[in-house]
Design a protein around this motif. Structure first.
Motif, PDB file in Angstrom:
ATOM      1  N   PRO A   1      -1.106   6.658  -5.544  1.00  0.00           N
ATOM      2  CA  PRO A   1      -2.550   6.892  -5.471  1.00  0.00           C
ATOM      3  C   PRO A   1      -3.153   6.679  -6.872  1.00  0.00           C
ATOM      4  O   PRO A   1      -2.563   7.104  -7.869  1.00  0.00           O
ATOM      5  CB  PRO A   1      -2.652   8.358  -5.040  1.00  0.00           C
TER       6      PRO A   1
ATOM      7  N   PHE B   1       0.839  -1.199   0.000  1.00  0.00           N
ATOM      8  CA  PHE B   1       0.000   0.000   0.000  1.00  0.00           C
ATOM      9  C   PHE B   1       0.879   1.256   0.000  1.00  0.00           C
ATOM     10  O   PHE B   1       0.635   2.202  -0.747  1.00  0.00           O
ATOM     11  CB  PHE B   1      -0.929  -0.013   1.218  1.00  0.00           C
TER      12      PHE B   1
ATOM     13  N   LYS C   1      -5.628   1.972  -4.251  1.00  0.00           N
ATOM     14  CA  LYS C   1      -5.239   3.038  -3.313  1.00  0.00           C
ATOM     15  C   LYS C   1      -5.730   4.355  -3.935  1.00  0.00           C
ATOM     16  O   LYS C   1      -5.407   4.631  -5.093  1.00  0.00           O
ATOM     17  CB  LYS C   1      -3.721   3.046  -3.159  1.00  0.00           C
TER      18      LYS C   1
ATOM     19  N   PHE D   1      -6.324  -0.784   1.561  1.00  0.00           N
ATOM     20  CA  PHE D   1      -6.851  -0.892   0.192  1.00  0.00           C
ATOM     21  C   PHE D   1      -8.362  -0.675   0.171  1.00  0.00           C
ATOM     22  O   PHE D   1      -9.068  -1.040   1.107  1.00  0.00           O
ATOM     23  CB  PHE D   1      -6.507  -2.259  -0.409  1.00  0.00           C
TER      24      PHE D   1
END
Ligand SMILES: C[S@@+](CC[C@H](N)C(=O)[O-])C[C@H]1O[C@@H](n2cnc3c(N)ncnc32)[C@H](O)[C@@H]1O
Length: 248
Positions: A159, A154, A247, A227
């Motif tokens: 993003p 993550f 994400k 997530f």
């Protein structure tokens, strides 16, 4: 499982001993790994891997991380989809597996676009927000702390990025489960003995699959790692599952 211990297949072992034990398994099977995959899955692992890559929704310029990349099956499929701007990190903790993968990718003619990084999925040597896509295929169940590995994925995902987890999972039908168990517990260790002279590693393989969280449990662990829109697709009634997460 007592505190400071974890599972290695059906055995309970000290937590710090798991990564080296898994290392021994993959050093031992590396040479025959590709052949064994084809034999044990009747070639089906190739389809599962293609399906996982389709779920990755790659664009040619993407920067991609293949974690626990083994002998490079997924990396090879990914590299075929990237252009000159695209980048791949082919990563694994085990140098026996990475060596086979590196030679194979070079033989296939990929040179510029990939880098090899030997790393533990639990502590990734990459900055935050580095990759558009991350994939881990049949690797997560071997990691000592899967939730730590997921948090790391993550962290290093950009993003808007997407993670794909391809892993053995839990068949839904009782009947299929019975046949699958009979096959796994009898045929797999036997073939391991015949071909690799290593029954124990294939016994571990079978047991580690049973110890891996169910589809729904893994979905929750992924959500806990951060997530979003986590979902999964069963293949062969859940013998294998592809989880995806985003994400934002
Ligand atoms: C079953 S193989 C899968 C290889 C490849 N992704 C494939 O699908 O064929 C599992 C791989 O996970 C790697 N592995 C185990 N523990 C790991 C860890 N903590 N971090 C990174 N890789 C790990 C092993 O070295 C091994 O190469």
């Amino acid at each position: 499982v007592p505190k400071d211990s974890t599972h290695f297949g059906y055995q309970s072992i000290p937590t710090h001993a798991k990564t080296p034990r898994v290392g021994t398994v993959f050093h031992s099977v590396a040479k025959h790994y590709d052949l064994m995959n084809d034999l044990l899955s009747f070639g089906l692992h190739r389809l599962w891997k293609r399906q996982a890559i389709a779920n990755l929704q790659l664009e040619p310029h993407h920067h991609v991380l293949d974690l626990a990349g083994g002998t490079g099956d997924l990396s090879s499929l990914i590299l075929k989809k990237l252009n000159e701007q695209g980048r791949l990190i082919f990563s694994d903790i085990n140098d026996s597996m990475l060596n086979i993968g590196r030679n194979r990718l070079l033989d296939e003619g990929f040179v510029q676009q990939f880098k090899i990084v030997q790393a533990n999925a639990e502590s990734l040597p990459f900055p935050n927000n580095a990759f558009h896509r991350i994939i881990i295929g049949f690797g997560l169940r071997n990691v000592t702390h899967p939730s730590l590995a997921l948090s790391e994925m993550f962290r290093v995902l950009k993003p808007g990025g997407r993670v794909i987890i391809l892993e053995f999972s839990h068949p839904r039908s009782e009947q299929l489960s019975r046949c699958y168990n009979a096959y796994s517990f009898n045929v797999l260790p036997w073939l391991g003995k015949m071909i690799c002279n290593d029954e124990a590693s294939y016994q571990y393989l079978v047991e580690s699959i049973r110890m891996h969280p169910s589809q729904e449990a893994l979905k929750m662990i992924m959500q806990q790692a951060g997530f979003e829109q986590v979902d999964y697709q069963n293949m062969l009634d859940g013998i294998v599952a592809i989880h995806k997460g985003f994400k934002f």
